[in-house]
Structures are given as structure tokens and as C-alpha cells.
Write a protein that holds these residues in place. Structure first.
Motif, PDB file in Angstrom:
ATOM      1  N   LEU A   1     152.810  79.133  83.086  1.00 49.32           N
ATOM      2  CA  LEU A   1     151.877  78.293  82.656  1.00 49.32           C
ATOM      3  C   LEU A   1     151.893  77.659  81.257  1.00 49.32           C
ATOM      4  N   SER A   2     152.237  78.742  80.333  1.00 48.46           N
ATOM      5  CA  SER A   2     152.213  78.075  78.988  1.00 48.46           C
ATOM      6  C   SER A   2     153.341  77.075  78.515  1.00 48.46           C
ATOM      7  N   GLY A   3     153.187  76.528  77.652  1.00 49.06           N
ATOM      8  CA  GLY A   3     153.997  75.409  77.089  1.00 49.06           C
ATOM      9  C   GLY A   3     155.166  75.997  76.321  1.00 49.06           C
ATOM     10  N   GLY A   4     155.821  75.338  75.440  1.00 52.63           N
ATOM     11  CA  GLY A   4     156.977  75.905  74.682  1.00 52.63           C
ATOM     12  C   GLY A   4     158.365  75.456  75.430  1.00 52.63           C
ATOM     13  N   GLY A   5     159.526  76.260  74.773  1.00 55.44           N
ATOM     14  CA  GLY A   5     160.615  76.024  75.507  1.00 55.44           C
ATOM     15  C   GLY A   5     161.216  77.019  76.286  1.00 55.44           C
ATOM     16  N   ALA A   6     162.513  76.730  76.952  1.00 58.56           N
ATOM     17  CA  ALA A   6     163.105  77.490  77.957  1.00 58.56           C
ATOM     18  C   ALA A   6     163.590  78.768  77.164  1.00 58.56           C
TER      19      ALA A   6
ATOM     20  N   ASP B   1     138.985  80.409  68.159  1.00 56.55           N
ATOM     21  CA  ASP B   1     139.807  80.223  66.924  1.00 56.55           C
ATOM     22  C   ASP B   1     141.327  81.111  67.292  1.00 56.55           C
ATOM     23  N   SER B   2     141.305  81.605  68.403  1.00 55.53           N
ATOM     24  CA  SER B   2     142.651  82.435  68.747  1.00 55.53           C
ATOM     25  C   SER B   2     143.784  81.567  69.249  1.00 55.53           C
ATOM     26  N   PHE B   3     143.470  80.415  69.781  1.00 59.10           N
ATOM     27  CA  PHE B   3     144.404  79.606  70.536  1.00 59.10           C
ATOM     28  C   PHE B   3     145.379  78.959  69.133  1.00 59.10           C
ATOM     29  N   HIS B   4     146.659  78.901  69.122  1.00 59.99           N
ATOM     30  CA  HIS B   4     147.684  78.593  68.209  1.00 59.99           C
ATOM     31  C   HIS B   4     147.547  79.647  67.236  1.00 59.99           C
ATOM     32  N   ASN B   5     146.834  80.757  67.368  1.00 63.53           N
ATOM     33  CA  ASN B   5     146.954  81.791  66.176  1.00 63.53           C
ATOM     34  C   ASN B   5     147.939  83.011  66.735  1.00 63.53           C
ATOM     35  N   TYR B   6     148.972  82.611  66.377  1.00 64.00           N
ATOM     36  CA  TYR B   6     149.846  83.686  66.809  1.00 64.00           C
ATOM     37  C   TYR B   6     150.161  84.778  65.971  1.00 64.00           C
ATOM     38  N   GLU B   7     149.669  84.592  64.771  1.00 65.77           N
ATOM     39  CA  GLU B   7     149.750  85.814  63.808  1.00 65.77           C
ATOM     40  C   GLU B   7     148.792  87.044  64.428  1.00 65.77           C
ATOM     41  N   LYS B   8     147.612  86.662  64.950  1.00 63.02           N
ATOM     42  CA  LYS B   8     146.626  87.524  65.321  1.00 63.02           C
ATOM     43  C   LYS B   8     147.199  88.471  66.387  1.00 63.02           C
TER      44      LYS B   8
ATOM     45  N   GLN C   1     151.025  80.637  74.739  1.00 68.90           N
ATOM     46  CA  GLN C   1     149.873  80.684  74.952  1.00 68.90           C
ATOM     47  C   GLN C   1     149.467  79.824  75.968  1.00 68.90           C
ATOM     48  N   PHE C   2     148.394  80.157  76.663  1.00 64.89           N
ATOM     49  CA  PHE C   2     147.552  79.339  77.791  1.00 64.89           C
ATOM     50  C   PHE C   2     146.281  79.712  77.702  1.00 64.89           C
ATOM     51  N   SER C   3     145.486  78.798  77.867  1.00 69.28           N
ATOM     52  CA  SER C   3     143.876  78.928  78.006  1.00 69.28           C
ATOM     53  C   SER C   3     143.349  78.143  79.143  1.00 69.28           C
ATOM     54  N   THR C   4     142.514  78.811  79.824  1.00 72.71           N
ATOM     55  CA  THR C   4     141.484  78.246  80.929  1.00 72.71           C
ATOM     56  C   THR C   4     140.407  78.873  81.174  1.00 72.71           C
ATOM     57  N   ARG C   5     139.102  78.135  80.983  1.00 71.69           N
ATOM     58  CA  ARG C   5     137.755  78.588  81.367  1.00 71.69           C
ATOM     59  C   ARG C   5     137.283  79.822  80.636  1.00 71.69           C
TER      60      ARG C   5
ATOM     61  N   ARG D   1     139.072  81.724  78.926  1.00 70.51           N
ATOM     62  CA  ARG D   1     139.926  83.008  78.881  1.00 70.51           C
ATOM     63  C   ARG D   1     141.402  82.345  78.406  1.00 70.51           C
ATOM     64  N   MET D   2     142.212  83.363  77.528  1.00 71.82           N
ATOM     65  CA  MET D   2     143.518  82.919  77.281  1.00 71.82           C
ATOM     66  C   MET D   2     144.446  84.159  77.207  1.00 71.82           C
ATOM     67  N   PHE D   3     145.767  83.724  77.374  1.00 73.83           N
ATOM     68  CA  PHE D   3     146.603  84.683  77.022  1.00 73.83           C
ATOM     69  C   PHE D   3     147.633  84.487  76.023  1.00 73.83           C
ATOM     70  N   SER D   4     148.332  85.210  75.285  1.00 78.14           N
ATOM     71  CA  SER D   4     149.191  84.983  74.279  1.00 78.14           C
ATOM     72  C   SER D   4     150.388  86.128  74.691  1.00 78.14           C
ATOM     73  N   HIS D   5     151.543  85.293  74.906  1.00 80.71           N
ATOM     74  CA  HIS D   5     152.735  86.324  75.656  1.00 80.71           C
ATOM     75  C   HIS D   5     153.885  85.947  74.794  1.00 80.71           C
ATOM     76  N   GLY D   6     154.876  86.914  74.823  1.00 78.17           N
ATOM     77  CA  GLY D   6     156.194  86.764  74.161  1.00 78.17           C
ATOM     78  C   GLY D   6     157.330  87.479  74.671  1.00 78.17           C
ATOM     79  N   THR D   7     158.486  87.298  74.501  1.00 75.43           N
ATOM     80  CA  THR D   7     159.550  87.990  74.920  1.00 75.43           C
ATOM     81  C   THR D   7     159.642  89.034  73.550  1.00 75.43           C
ATOM     82  N   LEU D   8     160.434  90.231  74.032  1.00 76.66           N
ATOM     83  CA  LEU D   8     161.109  90.915  73.044  1.00 76.66           C
ATOM     84  C   LEU D   8     162.335  91.358  73.436  1.00 76.66           C
ATOM     85  N   MET D   9     163.434  90.497  72.804  1.00 72.69           N
ATOM     86  CA  MET D   9     164.704  90.988  73.230  1.00 72.69           C
ATOM     87  C   MET D   9     165.467  92.318  72.616  1.00 72.69           C
ATOM     88  N   PHE D  10     165.147  93.164  73.407  1.00 76.81           N
ATOM     89  CA  PHE D  10     165.611  94.484  73.260  1.00 76.81           C
ATOM     90  C   PHE D  10     166.899  94.980  73.285  1.00 76.81           C
TER      91      PHE D  10
END
Length: 328
Positions: free
Chosen positions: A70-75, A94-101, A137-141, A143-152
Motif C-alpha cells: 500500500l505504501s510508496g517508495g521503491g522495490a 505530524d507523524s507522516f514523513h517522520n521516519y525518525e519517530k 508509510q501509508f495513511s488513511t482515514r 490512521r497510518m502505518f510506518s513499516h520497514g525491512t530489517l535485513m537480518f
């Protein structure tokens, strides 16, 4: 905050469905944390053109799944050695685009395991000069999520071979290849552990300030709805979409991401429009595509169409003048 246990599901579509379900159908006042891994999969951003981002021959020959999030960004390439995380919460404005948070608690946990991670650029976590995580990140109505990979402990050769990298992106960063830019977290730990142990350590450190891990247990009713949502992620049109014919193409890499606009123009009028890219916008880019259709193909006409809308809402930190200069 509550932890959602995905029960070790490795199906990317089910994991995305859990994430969307928590986003749209669980309590709007609660924050949730989800971890998930998957079988070998290439995941493209919502606004990307699959066939141009992926080495399709390699993907087919090596039984690598393809998914769209659902979120933007690259492959990105993920497999059993990746551990992805998702913070699902209220969009407070204030949280959308705030990856530091959202990466701060992960970075703090990594530090406690001896990994000298830091946030670099718009959405990457690095160790030294090598990437260990990409975030979106993705936001709707509300609510939002901020997700990421962790290359373990990811197969790094597959990372390089399964993707068709944007040459301009790496040129702009002075980087020679995908493979030379990434590293596995496992190689930087104070003490070796497997992926499951790594997840438990992350949970321990992230929930320290919460007074211990609190879990939301998915009910049978929850799972029934999750399986329905997963079918939407498996849909061919959602993953591959319908690539329109076009006779005009404008593409440019901005600091905030790449924009690729394709138009079918006949007798000076835009008949079809498609926008691709790895930019991070909040709005549905289809709104822009629909606005362009039927518009005269000249700067003033397109500018007039853009005038009543907030371009940043759709393209992130790329403004109207940037888009118009690129197109004309």
C-alpha cells in the motif's frame, strides 16, 4: 502499544492483510506493532511499474513471488532472512514523513545488540555506509502505518539479481551497485542469534518503556476478515496493473524521489495518464491521473487542473512547479 503475533506466517499477502486489518478495522485509539517475514519475494511500492523494477526472468526462474504494498517508495527483495516491522497508529498530523519517530525505537534496540545503526536520508537505516533497512508509510482515514525491512540474514546476491535498480538513483548517490550498498544485521551483532531470537530481543527492548510486552490476540473473526483482504493483494491487476499505451513520457529524479509520468496524447488532448515512481505521497495518485485525462496538453491547462489541489499531498516533498517543469 500492543504486539500482534502473526504466528510465523510466511505468506506476504497474509502479512500485508494483517497490517491493513489492524490499520482499518482495529481500535483507532491503539498502537500496534507487527513483525513478519516471508518466502523469497520482491515487493514494489504502490506507484511503481512492476515490469520495469523487477528482473522478471530471474524472478520466474527462481520462484520468487511478486507483491505490491500500500505504501510508496521503491522495490525491495525480502526472504526468510528479513524481519519486517510495522508500527500501526493514529495519524496525528505530524507523524507522516517522520521516519525518525518510528525508527528510533528500532535503532535503540539495535544499539543494545551492538549494531551501530542510524537513520540516513529520507528513509534508510544504515550501518557504516551500508543499508540494513528501507522504510515507507501509508495513511488513511485518520490512521497510518510506518513499516520497514530489517535485513537480518538475507540472501544478498538475490537482492542484486531480482531487482532492476534505477541507474540515476545510484549515480546520484555515488554507489556502484545494489550488492555493494547493503549488509546483513547478523554480521554486526555482539552475539550471534537466529531470526526468531532477534525478533524476541527487538520486542524486549522496544517494549521496555511500556512495562513489558502486551499482545493483541487475533480472533477467528479477525482471521476470517484477514483472509478476505489477502485475496485483494493476490489479485493480478493489483500487482501488475494495466500498463497503458503512451506516446509521451517525462521522468526525473528529485531529492524526494523519482517521478515518471506517461501520457497518451491525441490531437493535443491527454487521453490516458499513468504516474509511476518511488516518491512518498499521502494521496492516491490515481486522482492525479484522472485529473489529467481530458486536459489539453500544455503547461497552462495542466497548471489550471493542478491549481485547486495540494500537489504535495500526492507527491510528498515535490511541488507543483517541479512537476510542471518536468512535463514542459
Amino acid at each position: 502499544m500492543k504486539y500482534i503475533n502473526n504466528q510465523e506466517i510466511m505468506d506476504v499477502n497474509l502479512n500485508f492483510a494483517i497490517e491493513e486489518y489492524a490499520l482499518t478495522e482495529l481500535s483507532i485509539d491503539e498502537t500496534y506493532l507487527l513483525f513478519y517475514s516471508m518466502t523469497p519475494t520482491v515487493i514494489v511500492g504502490k506507484n511503481q511499474n512492476v515490469v520495469e523494477e523487477i528482473n522478471m526472468d530471474y524472478v520466474r526462474e527462481h520462484d520468487v513471488s511478486v507483491a505490491r504494498r500500500l505504501s510508496g517508495g521503491g522495490a525491495v527483495y525480502n526472504d526468510e532472512g528479513d524481519l519486517s516491522f510495522s508500527f500501526i497508529t493514529k495519524d496525528d498530523g505530524d507523524s507522516f514523513h517522520n521516519y525518525e519517530k518510528f525508527t528510533k525505537p528500532v535503532i535503540r534496540a539495535l544499539h543494545q545488540m551492538g549494531v551501530d545503526a542510524e537513520l540516513q536520508g529520507r528513509n534508510d537505516l544504515i550501518v557504516g555506509d551500508k543499508k540494513i533497512s528501507g522504510n515507507a508509510q501509508f495513511s488513511t482515514r485518520g490512521r497510518m502505518f510506518s513499516h520497514g525491512t530489517l535485513m537480518f540474514d538475507v540472501n544478498l546476491d538475490n537482492v542484486a539479481r531480482a531487482l532492476n535498480p534505477d541507474a540515476e538513483k545510484y549515480k546520484s548517490k555515488g554507489i556502484k551497485s545494489v550488492r555493494s550498498r547493503v549488509t546483513n544485521i547478523r554480521d554486526h551483532l555482539n552475539e550471534d542469534m537466529d531470526r526468531i531470537q532477534f525478533r524476541q530481543m527487538l520486542l524486549k527492548y522496544i517494549f521496555e518503556e511500556e512495562g513489558g510486552i502486551q499482545e493483541y490476540e487475533l480472533t477467528e473473526k479477525d482471521w476470517a476478515r484477514i483472509h478476505e483482504i489477502a485475496d485483494q493483494y493476490r489479485d493480478w491487476d493489483w500487482i501488475y496493473g494495466k500498463s497503458p499505451k503512451f506516446n509521451v513520457r517525462h521522468t526525473e529524479r528529485f531529492t524526494a524521489g523519482r517521478v515518471d509520468i506517461r501520457l497518451e496524447v491525441r490531437k493535443g488532448v491527454i487521453e490516458e495518464a499513468k504516474v509511476y515512481g518511488d516518491f512518498f505521497g499521502l494521496g492516491d495518485i490515481e486522482d492525479i491521473e484522472q485529473l489529467l485525462i481530458g486536459t489539453r496538453y500544455d503547461r497552462d491547462s495542466v497548471a489550471q487542473v493542478f491549481q485547486p489541489i495540494d500537489i504535495n499531498h500526492y507527491f510528498g516533498k515535490i511541488n507543483e512547479e517541479h512537476i510542471l517543469d518536468m512535463m514542459f
